[in-house]
Design a protein around this motif. Structure first.
Motif, PDB file in Angstrom:
ATOM      1  N   PHE A 112     -29.266  -4.605 -40.571  1.00  0.00           N
ATOM      2  CA  PHE A 112     -29.359  -3.394 -39.762  1.00  0.00           C
ATOM      3  C   PHE A 112     -30.612  -3.383 -38.887  1.00  0.00           C
ATOM      4  O   PHE A 112     -30.571  -2.904 -37.748  1.00  0.00           O
ATOM      5  CB  PHE A 112     -29.358  -2.172 -40.696  1.00  0.00           C
ATOM      6  N   TRP A 113     -31.720  -3.907 -39.382  1.00  0.00           N
ATOM      7  CA  TRP A 113     -33.012  -3.838 -38.704  1.00  0.00           C
ATOM      8  C   TRP A 113     -32.966  -4.365 -37.255  1.00  0.00           C
ATOM      9  O   TRP A 113     -33.426  -3.659 -36.340  1.00  0.00           O
ATOM     10  CB  TRP A 113     -34.060  -4.536 -39.560  1.00  0.00           C
ATOM     11  N   PRO A 114     -32.435  -5.553 -36.981  1.00  0.00           N
ATOM     12  CA  PRO A 114     -32.371  -5.999 -35.584  1.00  0.00           C
ATOM     13  C   PRO A 114     -31.511  -5.082 -34.700  1.00  0.00           C
ATOM     14  O   PRO A 114     -31.846  -4.830 -33.544  1.00  0.00           O
ATOM     15  CB  PRO A 114     -31.760  -7.404 -35.662  1.00  0.00           C
ATOM     16  N   PHE A 115     -30.418  -4.583 -35.264  1.00  0.00           N
ATOM     17  CA  PHE A 115     -29.580  -3.629 -34.532  1.00  0.00           C
ATOM     18  C   PHE A 115     -30.404  -2.392 -34.175  1.00  0.00           C
ATOM     19  O   PHE A 115     -30.372  -1.909 -33.038  1.00  0.00           O
ATOM     20  CB  PHE A 115     -28.364  -3.240 -35.379  1.00  0.00           C
ATOM     21  N   TYR A 116     -31.152  -1.877 -35.141  1.00  0.00           N
ATOM     22  CA  TYR A 116     -31.981  -0.691 -34.916  1.00  0.00           C
ATOM     23  C   TYR A 116     -32.970  -0.941 -33.776  1.00  0.00           C
ATOM     24  O   TYR A 116     -33.130  -0.103 -32.890  1.00  0.00           O
ATOM     25  CB  TYR A 116     -32.720  -0.321 -36.206  1.00  0.00           C
ATOM     26  N   LEU A 117     -33.619  -2.093 -33.800  1.00  0.00           N
ATOM     27  CA  LEU A 117     -34.582  -2.407 -32.747  1.00  0.00           C
ATOM     28  C   LEU A 117     -33.907  -2.527 -31.382  1.00  0.00           C
ATOM     29  O   LEU A 117     -34.460  -2.072 -30.374  1.00  0.00           O
ATOM     30  CB  LEU A 117     -35.339  -3.685 -33.085  1.00  0.00           C
ATOM     31  N   ARG A 118     -32.726  -3.106 -31.343  1.00  0.00           N
ATOM     32  CA  ARG A 118     -32.001  -3.200 -30.066  1.00  0.00           C
ATOM     33  C   ARG A 118     -31.600  -1.822 -29.545  1.00  0.00           C
ATOM     34  O   ARG A 118     -31.546  -1.592 -28.338  1.00  0.00           O
ATOM     35  CB  ARG A 118     -30.779  -4.112 -30.202  1.00  0.00           C
ATOM     36  N   GLU A 119     -31.316  -0.899 -30.444  1.00  0.00           N
ATOM     37  CA  GLU A 119     -30.982   0.471 -30.051  1.00  0.00           C
ATOM     38  C   GLU A 119     -32.212   1.222 -29.537  1.00  0.00           C
ATOM     39  O   GLU A 119     -32.101   2.326 -29.024  1.00  0.00           O
ATOM     40  CB  GLU A 119     -30.364   1.236 -31.228  1.00  0.00           C
ATOM     41  N   HIS A 120     -33.390   0.627 -29.716  1.00  0.00           N
ATOM     42  CA  HIS A 120     -34.664   1.194 -29.266  1.00  0.00           C
ATOM     43  C   HIS A 120     -35.354   0.190 -28.342  1.00  0.00           C
ATOM     44  O   HIS A 120     -36.550  -0.068 -28.452  1.00  0.00           O
ATOM     45  CB  HIS A 120     -35.544   1.521 -30.472  1.00  0.00           C
ATOM     46  N   MET A 157     -15.222  -0.133 -28.235  1.00  0.00           N
ATOM     47  CA  MET A 157     -15.533  -1.207 -29.147  1.00  0.00           C
ATOM     48  C   MET A 157     -16.007  -0.620 -30.470  1.00  0.00           C
ATOM     49  O   MET A 157     -16.843   0.270 -30.501  1.00  0.00           O
ATOM     50  CB  MET A 157     -16.623  -2.086 -28.537  1.00  0.00           C
ATOM     51  N   ALA A 158     -15.465  -1.083 -31.567  1.00  0.00           N
ATOM     52  CA  ALA A 158     -15.831  -0.573 -32.886  1.00  0.00           C
ATOM     53  C   ALA A 158     -17.246  -1.022 -33.244  1.00  0.00           C
ATOM     54  O   ALA A 158     -17.653  -2.139 -32.967  1.00  0.00           O
ATOM     55  CB  ALA A 158     -14.843  -1.072 -33.931  1.00  0.00           C
ATOM     56  N   GLU A 159     -17.959  -0.107 -33.878  1.00  0.00           N
ATOM     57  CA  GLU A 159     -19.322  -0.403 -34.297  1.00  0.00           C
ATOM     58  C   GLU A 159     -19.295  -1.268 -35.545  1.00  0.00           C
ATOM     59  O   GLU A 159     -18.474  -1.064 -36.436  1.00  0.00           O
ATOM     60  CB  GLU A 159     -20.042   0.925 -34.586  1.00  0.00           C
ATOM     61  N   ARG A 160     -20.181  -2.229 -35.604  1.00  0.00           N
ATOM     62  CA  ARG A 160     -20.254  -3.124 -36.756  1.00  0.00           C
ATOM     63  C   ARG A 160     -20.738  -2.349 -37.977  1.00  0.00           C
ATOM     64  O   ARG A 160     -21.576  -1.474 -37.872  1.00  0.00           O
ATOM     65  CB  ARG A 160     -21.227  -4.251 -36.438  1.00  0.00           C
ATOM     66  N   GLU A 161     -20.210  -2.700 -39.134  1.00  0.00           N
ATOM     67  CA  GLU A 161     -20.653  -2.078 -40.377  1.00  0.00           C
ATOM     68  C   GLU A 161     -21.707  -2.977 -41.012  1.00  0.00           C
ATOM     69  O   GLU A 161     -21.452  -4.145 -41.298  1.00  0.00           O
ATOM     70  CB  GLU A 161     -19.481  -1.896 -41.341  1.00  0.00           C
ATOM     71  N   TYR A 162     -22.896  -2.423 -41.207  1.00  0.00           N
ATOM     72  CA  TYR A 162     -23.999  -3.189 -41.780  1.00  0.00           C
ATOM     73  C   TYR A 162     -24.026  -2.997 -43.293  1.00  0.00           C
ATOM     74  O   TYR A 162     -23.946  -1.878 -43.779  1.00  0.00           O
ATOM     75  CB  TYR A 162     -25.329  -2.771 -41.146  1.00  0.00           C
ATOM     76  N   LYS A 163     -24.140  -4.119 -43.994  1.00  0.00           N
ATOM     77  CA  LYS A 163     -24.117  -4.098 -45.462  1.00  0.00           C
ATOM     78  C   LYS A 163     -25.518  -4.176 -46.064  1.00  0.00           C
ATOM     79  O   LYS A 163     -25.688  -3.939 -47.246  1.00  0.00           O
ATOM     80  CB  LYS A 163     -23.281  -5.270 -45.999  1.00  0.00           C
ATOM     81  N   SER A 164     -26.507  -4.549 -45.246  1.00  0.00           N
ATOM     82  CA  SER A 164     -27.867  -4.652 -45.774  1.00  0.00           C
ATOM     83  C   SER A 164     -28.851  -4.158 -44.722  1.00  0.00           C
ATOM     84  O   SER A 164     -28.566  -4.189 -43.517  1.00  0.00           O
ATOM     85  CB  SER A 164     -28.204  -6.105 -46.135  1.00  0.00           C
ATOM     86  N   PHE A 165     -30.003  -3.729 -45.182  1.00  0.00           N
ATOM     87  CA  PHE A 165     -31.030  -3.264 -44.259  1.00  0.00           C
ATOM     88  C   PHE A 165     -31.519  -4.408 -43.378  1.00  0.00           C
ATOM     89  O   PHE A 165     -31.795  -4.204 -42.197  1.00  0.00           O
ATOM     90  CB  PHE A 165     -32.209  -2.644 -45.022  1.00  0.00           C
ATOM     91  N   SER A 166     -31.609  -5.612 -43.924  1.00  0.00           N
ATOM     92  CA  SER A 166     -32.086  -6.745 -43.122  1.00  0.00           C
ATOM     93  C   SER A 166     -31.135  -7.059 -41.965  1.00  0.00           C
ATOM     94  O   SER A 166     -31.572  -7.515 -40.907  1.00  0.00           O
ATOM     95  CB  SER A 166     -32.325  -7.973 -43.986  1.00  0.00           C
TER      96      SER A 166
END
Length: 115
Positions: A12-20, A1-10
């Motif tokens: 990206f932030w929920p993705f980052y938290l889910r990765e942690h 599955m291709a990774e989503r491309e994030y255009k803004s930090f806001s």
């Protein structure tokens, strides 16, 4: 599955938290980030700039151990290095100040019943 491309930090932030999502992953990140902050303060106060060479090792060692052995995912740093760095310090600061839980909840990360 291709990774989503994030255009803004806001975004990206929920993705980052889910990765942690696992508490042990976050704790290992906190250890590394705390070491980075401590080494930076030590290096500046003692005017020992050689200490600053250890910053990437201190920060990434614990984080990557967490991703490869605990979370079993690919560190976001590989795709989003600057946003990951900012997000790591944000996560650390929110944890330190006791304000991380609502961010985790909003990102869809289940709360840890032990905390």
């Amino acid at each position: 599955m291709a990774e989503r491309e994030y255009k803004s930090f806001s975004d990206f932030w929920p993705f980052y938290l889910r990765e942690h999502s696992l508490p042990r992953t976050r704790m290992l990140h906190y250890v590394g980030t705390s070491l980075v902050v401590g080494l930076t303060v030590f290096g500046v106060l003692t005017v020992n700039w050689w200490v600053l060479i250890a910053l990437p090792l201190a920060g990434y060692f614990f984080a990557w151990i967490a991703h490869f052995t605990v979370e079993k995912n690919r560190p976001a740093t590989f795709t989003y290095p600057l946003w990951s760095l900012v997000a790591d310090f944000r996560m650390w600061w929110l944890w330190l100040t006791g304000r991380l839980r609502p961010h985790l909840r909003n990102a869809g990360v289940a709360s840890d019943p032990k905390r």
